[in-house]
Design a protein around this motif. Structure first.
Motif, PDB file in Angstrom:
ATOM      1  N   ASP A  42       0.676  -0.933  -0.060  1.00 29.47           N
ATOM      2  CA  ASP A  42       0.046   0.135  -0.101  1.00 29.47           C
ATOM      3  C   ASP A  42       0.905   1.108  -0.087  1.00 29.47           C
ATOM      4  O   ASP A  42       1.734   1.538   1.035  1.00 29.47           O
ATOM      5  N   ILE A  43       0.580   2.116  -0.941  1.00 31.41           N
ATOM      6  CA  ILE A  43       1.371   3.216  -0.978  1.00 31.41           C
ATOM      7  C   ILE A  43       0.273   4.544  -0.817  1.00 31.41           C
ATOM      8  O   ILE A  43      -0.604   4.585  -1.380  1.00 31.41           O
ATOM      9  N   ASP A  44       0.535   5.277   0.217  1.00 34.26           N
ATOM     10  CA  ASP A  44      -0.455   6.373   0.695  1.00 34.26           C
ATOM     11  C   ASP A  44       0.528   7.552   0.487  1.00 34.26           C
ATOM     12  O   ASP A  44       1.497   7.848   1.126  1.00 34.26           O
ATOM     13  N   GLN A  45      -0.321   8.560  -0.373  1.00 36.99           N
ATOM     14  CA  GLN A  45       0.358   9.818  -0.549  1.00 36.99           C
ATOM     15  C   GLN A  45      -0.519  10.909  -0.705  1.00 36.99           C
ATOM     16  O   GLN A  45      -1.770  10.622  -1.071  1.00 36.99           O
ATOM     17  N   THR A  46      -0.083  12.106  -0.808  1.00 42.35           N
ATOM     18  CA  THR A  46      -1.100  13.288  -0.738  1.00 42.35           C
ATOM     19  C   THR A  46      -0.361  14.223  -1.935  1.00 42.35           C
ATOM     20  O   THR A  46       0.767  14.543  -1.645  1.00 42.35           O
ATOM     21  N   ILE A  47      -1.089  14.421  -3.079  1.00 44.68           N
ATOM     22  CA  ILE A  47      -0.819  15.223  -4.165  1.00 44.68           C
ATOM     23  C   ILE A  47      -1.386  16.618  -4.056  1.00 44.68           C
ATOM     24  O   ILE A  47      -2.800  16.653  -4.360  1.00 44.68           O
ATOM     25  N   GLN A  48      -0.649  17.455  -3.891  1.00 45.60           N
ATOM     26  CA  GLN A  48      -1.328  19.089  -3.948  1.00 45.60           C
ATOM     27  C   GLN A  48      -2.724  19.014  -3.160  1.00 45.60           C
ATOM     28  O   GLN A  48      -3.819  19.332  -3.416  1.00 45.60           O
ATOM     29  N   ALA A 291       9.807  20.510  -9.087  1.00 44.77           N
ATOM     30  CA  ALA A 291       8.518  20.879  -9.240  1.00 44.77           C
ATOM     31  C   ALA A 291       7.343  20.839  -8.043  1.00 44.77           C
ATOM     32  O   ALA A 291       6.589  21.443  -7.736  1.00 44.77           O
ATOM     33  N   MET A 292       7.639  19.608  -7.322  1.00 44.41           N
ATOM     34  CA  MET A 292       6.631  19.312  -6.441  1.00 44.41           C
ATOM     35  C   MET A 292       7.118  18.344  -5.254  1.00 44.41           C
ATOM     36  O   MET A 292       7.973  17.395  -5.570  1.00 44.41           O
ATOM     37  N   THR A 293       6.791  18.377  -3.976  1.00 41.43           N
ATOM     38  CA  THR A 293       7.287  17.404  -3.094  1.00 41.43           C
ATOM     39  C   THR A 293       5.911  17.010  -2.442  1.00 41.43           C
ATOM     40  O   THR A 293       4.942  17.668  -2.292  1.00 41.43           O
ATOM     41  N   MET A 294       5.844  15.917  -1.938  1.00 43.01           N
ATOM     42  CA  MET A 294       4.628  15.212  -1.293  1.00 43.01           C
ATOM     43  C   MET A 294       5.121  14.091  -0.217  1.00 43.01           C
ATOM     44  O   MET A 294       5.918  13.345  -0.596  1.00 43.01           O
ATOM     45  N   PRO A 295       4.672  13.926   0.918  1.00 44.72           N
ATOM     46  CA  PRO A 295       4.799  12.771   1.870  1.00 44.72           C
ATOM     47  C   PRO A 295       4.294  11.659   1.373  1.00 44.72           C
ATOM     48  O   PRO A 295       3.098  11.651   0.644  1.00 44.72           O
ATOM     49  N   MET A 296       4.959  10.535   1.666  1.00 45.82           N
ATOM     50  CA  MET A 296       4.453   9.148   1.101  1.00 45.82           C
ATOM     51  C   MET A 296       4.784   8.116   2.225  1.00 45.82           C
ATOM     52  O   MET A 296       5.784   8.086   2.558  1.00 45.82           O
TER      53      MET A 296
END
Length: 307
Positions: A42-48, A291-296
């Motif tokens: 399971d990969i849990d991430q938040t994009i924008q 261009a973008m960073t997000m926690p995962m």
């Protein structure tokens, strides 16, 4: 007299089990050893600001034929016998299986083309991956017989396959399957530590594991391992779906329970539970700025057994 004999038998057994054991691989030339893996990831991430959960199930079977033995090293010819995956993301499901009867699934046909293409592995008696060679064989003629695919798509698909099945990725994945045994004999309840490196896809990490010999049965040794995952060298940005990505600030834990064969040291069965987190960095071009960073976070359970 019976009590004395019983006590003597118990004492002898206790002493035998308390004696330090030399844990190592003892494979035989021209013998083939198999491993079958089933796992959930399971990969849990938040994009924008938007939450996204990617659920993946994977399965595979591999053969390992010992072609020669030199001193403490085994030369092994490895081949995938089957590969399958199902990915669920935002209500959509993508799946492929090298054994699927549906010939219209291009991903399944590509995976089928990888099956039974051998590459070479050098493995030490301690279970350390020394070298991996000839993984390029996996990608030979993979597009033969497929419907026409634009060259750009071929390049992208090949790059993604190389991330999953290239030398570094296979080394990292394989090393997780094999315990790095202690350099010296170990007694029951004794412990030892080892360090391994993980480089797969866009992730680079180091794993420090403390193993314990928990039990000795008639046919095997039961071992547990608790690991701390810390960042490795900065990972390279990898191309994925038109973007360049890598995971930084990697941290987490891994717990392993494994039973190995007393005679061969080969895995009889194992379970690995992973909990890893980090920050995904994304570029639009390899030379461009982030261009973008997000926690995962990544949570996985992998089951492996010998069949």
């Amino acid at each position: 007299m019976k009590k004395i004999l019983t006590l003597l038998l118990l004492a002898t057994t206790t002493v035998a089990f308390a004696q330090p054991k030399k844990l190592e691989l003892n494979l035989q030339k021209d013998s083939t050893y198999y491993l079958t893996t089933n796992g959930k990831l399971d990969i849990d991430q938040t994009i924008q600001g938007a939450h996204q959960l990617i659920k993946t199930t994977i399965k595979g079977r591999m053969s390992h034929k010992v072609t020669s033995i030199k001193d403490t090293l085994y030369n092994i010819e490895v081949a995938y016998k089957s590969i399958g995956m199902e990915m669920e993301i935002q209500g959509k499901t993508l799946s492929f299986d090298s054994e699927a009867a549906d010939s219209s699934n291009i991903f399944s046909r590509v995976m089928k083309s990888i099956v039974n293409k051998p590459f070479d592995l050098v493995l030490s008696k301690r279970g350390e991956i020394v070298t991996i060679k000839n993984t390029q064989n996996l990608f030979k003629n993979i597009f033969d017989g497929l419907p026409p695919i634009p060259e750009e798509k071929k390049t992208q698909l090949l790059a993604q396959l190389q991330q999953s099945f290239g030398d570094k990725a296979i080394r990292g994945n394989f090393q997780e399957s094999f315990i790095v045994f202690p350099k010296t004999p170990i007694a029951l309840k004794g412990s030892w530590t080892s360090r391994t490196f993980l480089e797969t896809g866009a992730i680079s990490a180091k794993t420090n594991t403390r193993y314990v010999l928990n039990n000795i049965t008639d046919d095997g040794y039961e071992i547990s391992g608790d690991a701390i995952v810390v960042p490795g060298a900065p990972a390279e940005f990898k191309n994925g779906n038109g973007y360049f990505m890598r995971m930084s600030n990697v941290s987490g834990t891994t717990k392993t329970i494994v039973k190995i064969d007393k005679q061969t040291g080969w895995i009889l069965e194992s379970q690995v539970v992973k909990a890893i987190k980090g920050t995904m960095q994304v570029k639009q071009t390899l030379a461009g700025p982030i261009a973008m960073t997000m926690p995962m976070t990544v949570n996985a359970i992998l089951h492996t057994n010998h069949d």
